[in-house]
Scaffold this motif. Structure first.
Motif, PDB file in Angstrom:
ATOM      1  N   GLY A 196       0.831  -1.209   0.000  1.00  0.00           N
ATOM      2  CA  GLY A 196       0.000   0.000   0.000  1.00  0.00           C
ATOM      3  C   GLY A 196       0.862   1.254   0.000  1.00  0.00           C
ATOM      4  O   GLY A 196       0.626   2.194  -0.773  1.00  0.00           O
ATOM      5  N   PHE A 197       1.884   1.237   0.827  1.00  0.00           N
ATOM      6  CA  PHE A 197       2.782   2.383   0.930  1.00  0.00           C
ATOM      7  C   PHE A 197       3.480   2.651  -0.406  1.00  0.00           C
ATOM      8  O   PHE A 197       3.543   3.790  -0.888  1.00  0.00           O
ATOM      9  CB  PHE A 197       3.814   2.118   2.032  1.00  0.00           C
ATOM     10  CG  PHE A 197       4.921   3.122   2.094  1.00  0.00           C
ATOM     11  CD1 PHE A 197       4.747   4.318   2.781  1.00  0.00           C
ATOM     12  CD2 PHE A 197       6.133   2.883   1.453  1.00  0.00           C
ATOM     13  CE1 PHE A 197       5.776   5.265   2.821  1.00  0.00           C
ATOM     14  CE2 PHE A 197       7.156   3.818   1.498  1.00  0.00           C
ATOM     15  CZ  PHE A 197       6.983   5.008   2.180  1.00  0.00           C
ATOM     16  N   LEU A 198       3.990   1.596  -1.022  1.00  0.00           N
ATOM     17  CA  LEU A 198       4.765   1.773  -2.252  1.00  0.00           C
ATOM     18  C   LEU A 198       3.866   2.116  -3.444  1.00  0.00           C
ATOM     19  O   LEU A 198       4.282   2.842  -4.351  1.00  0.00           O
ATOM     20  CB  LEU A 198       5.604   0.534  -2.538  1.00  0.00           C
ATOM     21  CG  LEU A 198       6.772   0.344  -1.555  1.00  0.00           C
ATOM     22  CD1 LEU A 198       7.405  -1.035  -1.703  1.00  0.00           C
ATOM     23  CD2 LEU A 198       7.822   1.437  -1.732  1.00  0.00           C
ATOM     24  N   ALA A 199       2.639   1.617  -3.421  1.00  0.00           N
ATOM     25  CA  ALA A 199       1.708   1.983  -4.498  1.00  0.00           C
ATOM     26  C   ALA A 199       1.489   3.494  -4.484  1.00  0.00           C
ATOM     27  O   ALA A 199       1.385   4.142  -5.531  1.00  0.00           O
ATOM     28  CB  ALA A 199       0.384   1.245  -4.324  1.00  0.00           C
ATOM     29  N   GLU A 200       1.469   4.048  -3.285  1.00  0.00           N
ATOM     30  CA  GLU A 200       1.236   5.483  -3.177  1.00  0.00           C
ATOM     31  C   GLU A 200       2.523   6.281  -3.445  1.00  0.00           C
ATOM     32  O   GLU A 200       2.486   7.291  -4.155  1.00  0.00           O
ATOM     33  CB  GLU A 200       0.700   5.804  -1.775  1.00  0.00           C
ATOM     34  CG  GLU A 200       0.308   7.264  -1.627  1.00  0.00           C
ATOM     35  CD  GLU A 200      -0.154   7.600  -0.201  1.00  0.00           C
ATOM     36  OE1 GLU A 200      -0.449   6.657   0.567  1.00  0.00           O
ATOM     37  OE2 GLU A 200      -0.185   8.793   0.123  1.00  0.00           O
ATOM     38  N   HIS A 201       3.633   5.828  -2.889  1.00  0.00           N
ATOM     39  CA  HIS A 201       4.837   6.660  -2.917  1.00  0.00           C
ATOM     40  C   HIS A 201       5.879   6.256  -3.947  1.00  0.00           C
ATOM     41  O   HIS A 201       6.850   6.966  -4.144  1.00  0.00           O
ATOM     42  CB  HIS A 201       5.488   6.672  -1.527  1.00  0.00           C
ATOM     43  CG  HIS A 201       4.619   7.266  -0.470  1.00  0.00           C
ATOM     44  ND1 HIS A 201       4.349   8.624  -0.416  1.00  0.00           N
ATOM     45  CD2 HIS A 201       3.905   6.697   0.533  1.00  0.00           C
ATOM     46  CE1 HIS A 201       3.541   8.863   0.609  1.00  0.00           C
ATOM     47  NE2 HIS A 201       3.239   7.708   1.191  1.00  0.00           N
ATOM     48  N   CYS A 202       5.700   5.089  -4.566  1.00  0.00           N
ATOM     49  CA  CYS A 202       6.689   4.695  -5.569  1.00  0.00           C
ATOM     50  C   CYS A 202       6.053   4.055  -6.799  1.00  0.00           C
ATOM     51  O   CYS A 202       6.373   2.927  -7.180  1.00  0.00           O
ATOM     52  CB  CYS A 202       7.735   3.751  -4.959  1.00  0.00           C
ATOM     53  SG  CYS A 202       9.156   3.486  -6.028  1.00  0.00           S
ATOM     54  N   PRO A 203       5.128   4.800  -7.450  1.00  0.00           N
ATOM     55  CA  PRO A 203       4.646   4.302  -8.743  1.00  0.00           C
ATOM     56  C   PRO A 203       5.785   4.406  -9.759  1.00  0.00           C
ATOM     57  O   PRO A 203       6.798   5.056  -9.493  1.00  0.00           O
ATOM     58  CB  PRO A 203       3.524   5.283  -9.091  1.00  0.00           C
ATOM     59  CG  PRO A 203       3.880   6.542  -8.367  1.00  0.00           C
ATOM     60  CD  PRO A 203       4.606   6.126  -7.125  1.00  0.00           C
ATOM     61  N   MET A 204       5.638   3.754 -10.911  1.00  0.00           N
ATOM     62  CA  MET A 204       6.722   3.747 -11.908  1.00  0.00           C
ATOM     63  C   MET A 204       7.094   5.167 -12.346  1.00  0.00           C
ATOM     64  O   MET A 204       8.211   5.404 -12.807  1.00  0.00           O
ATOM     65  CB  MET A 204       6.311   2.898 -13.119  1.00  0.00           C
ATOM     66  CG  MET A 204       6.308   1.396 -12.838  1.00  0.00           C
ATOM     67  SD  MET A 204       7.984   0.687 -12.794  1.00  0.00           S
ATOM     68  CE  MET A 204       7.652  -1.005 -12.306  1.00  0.00           C
ATOM     69  N   SER A 205       6.162   6.104 -12.194  1.00  0.00           N
ATOM     70  CA  SER A 205       6.474   7.484 -12.593  1.00  0.00           C
ATOM     71  C   SER A 205       7.626   8.049 -11.757  1.00  0.00           C
ATOM     72  O   SER A 205       8.377   8.905 -12.211  1.00  0.00           O
ATOM     73  CB  SER A 205       5.233   8.367 -12.468  1.00  0.00           C
ATOM     74  OG  SER A 205       4.745   8.317 -11.144  1.00  0.00           O
ATOM     75  N   LYS A 206       7.769   7.572 -10.521  1.00  0.00           N
ATOM     76  CA  LYS A 206       8.874   8.035  -9.668  1.00  0.00           C
ATOM     77  C   LYS A 206      10.208   7.494 -10.166  1.00  0.00           C
ATOM     78  O   LYS A 206      11.227   8.165 -10.103  1.00  0.00           O
ATOM     79  CB  LYS A 206       8.656   7.571  -8.227  1.00  0.00           C
ATOM     80  CG  LYS A 206       7.455   8.196  -7.568  1.00  0.00           C
ATOM     81  CD  LYS A 206       7.863   9.508  -6.924  1.00  0.00           C
ATOM     82  CE  LYS A 206       6.704  10.041  -6.091  1.00  0.00           C
ATOM     83  NZ  LYS A 206       7.086  11.155  -5.252  1.00  0.00           N
ATOM     84  N   VAL A 207      10.181   6.246 -10.624  1.00  0.00           N
ATOM     85  CA  VAL A 207      11.399   5.656 -11.187  1.00  0.00           C
ATOM     86  C   VAL A 207      11.794   6.456 -12.420  1.00  0.00           C
ATOM     87  O   VAL A 207      12.959   6.813 -12.623  1.00  0.00           O
ATOM     88  CB  VAL A 207      11.173   4.180 -11.570  1.00  0.00           C
ATOM     89  CG1 VAL A 207      12.471   3.552 -12.063  1.00  0.00           C
ATOM     90  CG2 VAL A 207      10.607   3.395 -10.389  1.00  0.00           C
ATOM     91  N   ARG A 208      10.782   6.762 -13.234  1.00  0.00           N
ATOM     92  CA  ARG A 208      11.023   7.509 -14.465  1.00  0.00           C
ATOM     93  C   ARG A 208      11.607   8.890 -14.158  1.00  0.00           C
ATOM     94  O   ARG A 208      12.504   9.376 -14.849  1.00  0.00           O
ATOM     95  CB  ARG A 208       9.717   7.629 -15.254  1.00  0.00           C
ATOM     96  CG  ARG A 208       9.838   8.331 -16.584  1.00  0.00           C
ATOM     97  CD  ARG A 208       8.573   8.159 -17.416  1.00  0.00           C
ATOM     98  NE  ARG A 208       8.383   6.781 -17.838  1.00  0.00           N
ATOM     99  CZ  ARG A 208       8.987   6.232 -18.905  1.00  0.00           C
ATOM    100  NH1 ARG A 208       9.806   6.957 -19.640  1.00  0.00           N
ATOM    101  NH2 ARG A 208       8.772   4.975 -19.223  1.00  0.00           N
ATOM    102  N   ALA A 209      11.111   9.513 -13.106  1.00  0.00           N
ATOM    103  CA  ALA A 209      11.589  10.855 -12.755  1.00  0.00           C
ATOM    104  C   ALA A 209      13.088  10.814 -12.438  1.00  0.00           C
ATOM    105  O   ALA A 209      13.838  11.701 -12.849  1.00  0.00           O
ATOM    106  CB  ALA A 209      10.802  11.400 -11.565  1.00  0.00           C
TER     107      ALA A 209
END
Lengths: 403, 372
Positions: free
Chosen positions: B18-31
């Motif tokens: 739950g935490f990672l779904a909110e704070h680490c979607p793939m868009s964060k990796v992309r950023a």
């Protein structure tokens, strides 16, 4: 998570170990007996002492043991690789759970203890010449005649039919409904008039399988398992157990035997085990074998809760059979030119690797081919869609067939 | 015997998902992949606030004192989302090295800071191309000062401390040293990296002040033990990534139509995905065994770790490359996320030594247990 025995499990292991130590038959005892007689001698001894089919209820000859206890017993028995066996797998592993789920109480009480003791041996009559991977296309027909069914047709790939007392049988009771809906499931006395058995010579030269012909064979309706037309559902329950029981991966080359070979043969005057390419291959096989072992352990938890073995169990055979083939083939490469010789006196491990190389193609096919296993994982575990099918929604009698 | 995670551990997994779904979607990796930053600082801080960096650190050093079974649950989830944070360097390697070999003073000084993520640690071993060895080490120690060059130091540019493998001060053996990176004798130069979401650096040590970690001369054995322990944790991250690759491939195959039907209905695709499932399942089961051996500090750890590591490396490689293949042309674009898993799979597979090295360790472990 704890891979060590609990105190209770350790006590059970000790009990099993001690009993095996005192009771495993000696080579002298087995001398002169055939494969079936040897297996029956050992099975009866286990049964009399309460070590046969230990997970079964006591009333059927078992001891109500847990799945973990079964694993412990298997681990201890595996320390005696020369123990006779192999002829009871289909009965105890597949027919028994099917009977437990579908047979009448009186039948269970009558049949299961004799199956557990090894007195009666069972076989499986599913595949047909025109129904292998597409098992539901089977054509052996059953017609009702009073309280009996009259069976005509042919089954194939029946292991041990020539020494079996009973068989589990799927037949077509209605060709005019869709393929899967016209099947029914029975158990049959293999000594019934009208049953004829012919051995099939395999590419290995052995003959472990048979063709079984049915000509006006009569089966009492009381030996039907499940409703008329419900045969496919009953068969699936058997097959899930088949995948769990064949899951061990077939007999033959074990990792340890290959490791031992790699220690003894040489490459450039050094033990082959020191060669990095050999190490890489052995490591990969060890990983897959270890992965299967612990996957099996993990599924115990579900089994302990009394759940059916699920489609996940298809993984065992799918991994083990091709791997065993590759290991056998590689073992002969390690022998280099002498790999061509298959001689019990001369060949390493008494010809185990050559024998496995010739036997293993059958394991990649029996009980569901590699390809069917992959389909089962794809469709039933991962939920991917089936291929479009031309036999859906039409009566079986109108399904196109080859010649 | 018991082969399942506990209810509490499964709850932790749900919470982590739950935490990672909110704070680490793939868009964060992309950023991170597209941007200038070396890592997702905000995510790192949040992960530290969750206590994940403190998981196995004993309570007396500011940690949570939980078991490795909790840590592997977190590792799998971080692997699944390809988290762009220095978790493996700081937690699986630097923190582990201190727990394994640090003196009480060293533990008191560093573990509380590592626990809250205030200090990021890393591990420096490689000096060039090819397999490292004790005899081949060119980084030397002289009276507690290190001189030499380390390459491919993961997260080096954002770390405050590094655990460095060097030739021991006395004798021929190797030793582990703890080096504070903010000092005159240390230079860090970024190296362009296969996985842009995880920075790597060249670490040049010119008489850098260093503290011995554990006893001198036994550093190579200590390094192997550290790597065995880290291998189990890496393997869980790899299994998480392999599973994410399978799920991504499946989702695409179900929605992509060719010749009038979903490509997921073709056996060529089904069998590819079934093979991913098989590899992932075997690797996961080996990881269970590895997790138990790590947590129990069992004698079987070297074998269990190598088995988990080899199978997880292979599973992730296979799943991440075949995920691209399943996507067809779009899988090869910058725009699609397949690349993150493909990049990370190779990064993790070489970070603590190649598949070949771990295959070799596996057979060595079997031969040693056989001789024992």
């Amino acid at each position: 998570m704890d891979f060590n025995d609990t105190a209770e499990e350790a006590a059970f292991r000790e009990q099993a170990r001690a009993w095996l130590q005192d009771n495993v038959p000696s080579a002298d005892e087995l001398e002169g007996l055939g494969e079936v007689e040897q297996a029956q001698l050992w099975q009866k001894r286990k049964y009399d002492a309460g070590w046969a089919c230990i997970r079964w209820p006591k009333e059927y000859g078992g001891r109500d043991a847990s799945a973990i206890e079964q694993v412990i017993l298997n681990q201890e028995e595996a320390k005696y690789p020369a123990l006779p066996g192999g002829v009871f797998g289909i009965g105890q592993g597949m027919a028994a759970p099917t009977l437990m789920a579908w047979a009448a109480d009186e039948q269970k009480l009558r049949l299961l203890p004799k199956m557990a003791s090894g007195e009666e041996i069972w076989c499986q009559l599913f595949s047909e010449p025109s129904a292998g991977s597409d098992l539901a296309a089977l054509r052996t027909k059953a017609e009702k005649d009073g309280d009996e069914w009259v069976i005509n047709g042919q089954k194939i790939w029946t292991s041990g039919a020539h020494y079996c007392d009973y068989g589990i049988l799927v037949v077509r009771t209605d060709p005019n409904v869709a393929k899967h809906k016209g099947l029914s499931y029975f158990f049959v006395d293999m000594h019934s008039p009208g049953i004829e058995i012919k051995a099939i010579k395999q590419l290995s030269g052995d003959a472990n399988f048979n063709e079984v012909y049915f000509t006006d064979v009569r089966i009492p309706d009381s030996q039907r398992l499940g409703a008329v037309g419900q045969g496919w559902q009953v068969a699936i329950s058997t097959l899930m157990h088949e995948r769990a029981s064949i899951g061990g991966g077939g007999s033959g080359v074990d990792f340890k035997a290959l490791l031992q070979l790699a220690r003894t043969v040489t490459i450039d005057d050094k033990p082959a085990i020191e060669d990095s390419a050999v190490r890489a291959k052995l490591a990969n096989w060890y990983c897959r074998r270890s992965g299967l072992k612990y996957t099996g352990y993990r599924s115990l938890s579900a089994l302990s809760r009394g759940e059916m073995p699920g489609p996940e169990n298809s993984i065992g055979k799918l991994v083990a059979a091709p791997m065993t083939q590759d290991m056998a083939s590689f073992a002969m490469d390690l022998m280099e030119m002498s790999g061509a010789v298959w001689d019990e006196e001369f060949s390493p491990a008494a010809g185990l690797f050559q024998g496995t190389y010739m036997g293993i193609p059958g394991f990649r096919i029996a009980g569901g081919t590699d390809e069917i296993m992959a389909n089962i994982i794809a469709e039933r575990v991962l939920g991917l869609p089936q291929e479009p099918r031309v036999d859906k929604g039409i009566p079986f009698s109108e399904v196109p067939t080859g010649t | 015997m018991n082969f399942e995670f506990s209810e509490e551990q499964n709850l932790l997994r749900e919470q982590a998902q739950g935490f990672l779904a909110e704070h680490c979607p793939m868009s964060k990796v992309r950023a991170v992949l597209d941007g200038e930053a070396s890592y997702d600082r905000e995510l790192w801080q949040k992960v530290a606030e969750m206590g994940w960096t403190a998981t196995v650190i004993p309570e007396e050093y500011g940690g949570l004192g939980l078991s490795y079974l909790e840590l592997v649950v977190i590792a799998e989830e971080l692997g699944r989302v390809v988290a762009p944070i220095p978790f493996s360097s700081s937690v699986y390697l630097a923190t582990e090295a201190l727990i394994l070999a640090g003196s009480i003073e060293q533990k008191e000084r560093w573990l509380p800071k590592l626990a809250v993520g205030e200090v990021i640690g890393t591990f420096a071993m490689a000096e060039g191309h090819g397999r490292a060895s004790a005899a081949g080490l060119a980084t030397t120690a002289d009276g507690g000062a290190l001189t030499g060059t380390k390459v491919a130091v993961a997260d080096g540019d954002i770390a405050q401390i590094a655990i460095v493998v060097a030739k021991a001060d006395d004798g021929d053996g190797a030793a582990l040293y703890l080096v504070e990176l903010d000092q005159a004798g240390v230079a860090l130069d970024p190296q362009r990296t296969l996985d842009f979401s995880r920075s790597h650096s060249r670490l040049t040590l010119s008489g850098a002040k260093a503290e011995l970690l554990g006893s001198s001369g036994e550093g190579w054995a200590l390094t192997q033990k550290l790597l065995d322990r880290a291998a189990v944790l890496f393997a869980w991250e790899q299994v998480g990534g392999a599973q994410a690759s399978l799920e991504m491939a499946k989702e695409y195959a179900m929605g992509r139509y060719a010749f009038g039907r979903p490509i997921a209905s073709y056996q060529a695709i089904k069998h590819k995905l079934a093979n991913m499932y098989v590899n992932n399942t075997l690797a996961r089961s080996n990881c269970y065994y590895g997790a138990w051996a790590l947590n129990a500090d069992a004698a079987e750890l070297p074998l269990a770790a190598a088995t988990a590591r080899v199978s997880a490396t292979q599973a992730y490689y296979f799943a991440s490359k075949e995920n691209i293949q399943t996507h067809g042309g779009m899988g090869y674009t910058w725009e699609f996320d397949c690349q993150f898993l493909y990049r990370r799979s190779k990064l993790l597979s070489v970070n603590i030594g190649s598949e070949g090295q771990w295959q070799d360790k596996l057979i060595t472990a079997i031969e040693q247990s056989n001789a024992a």
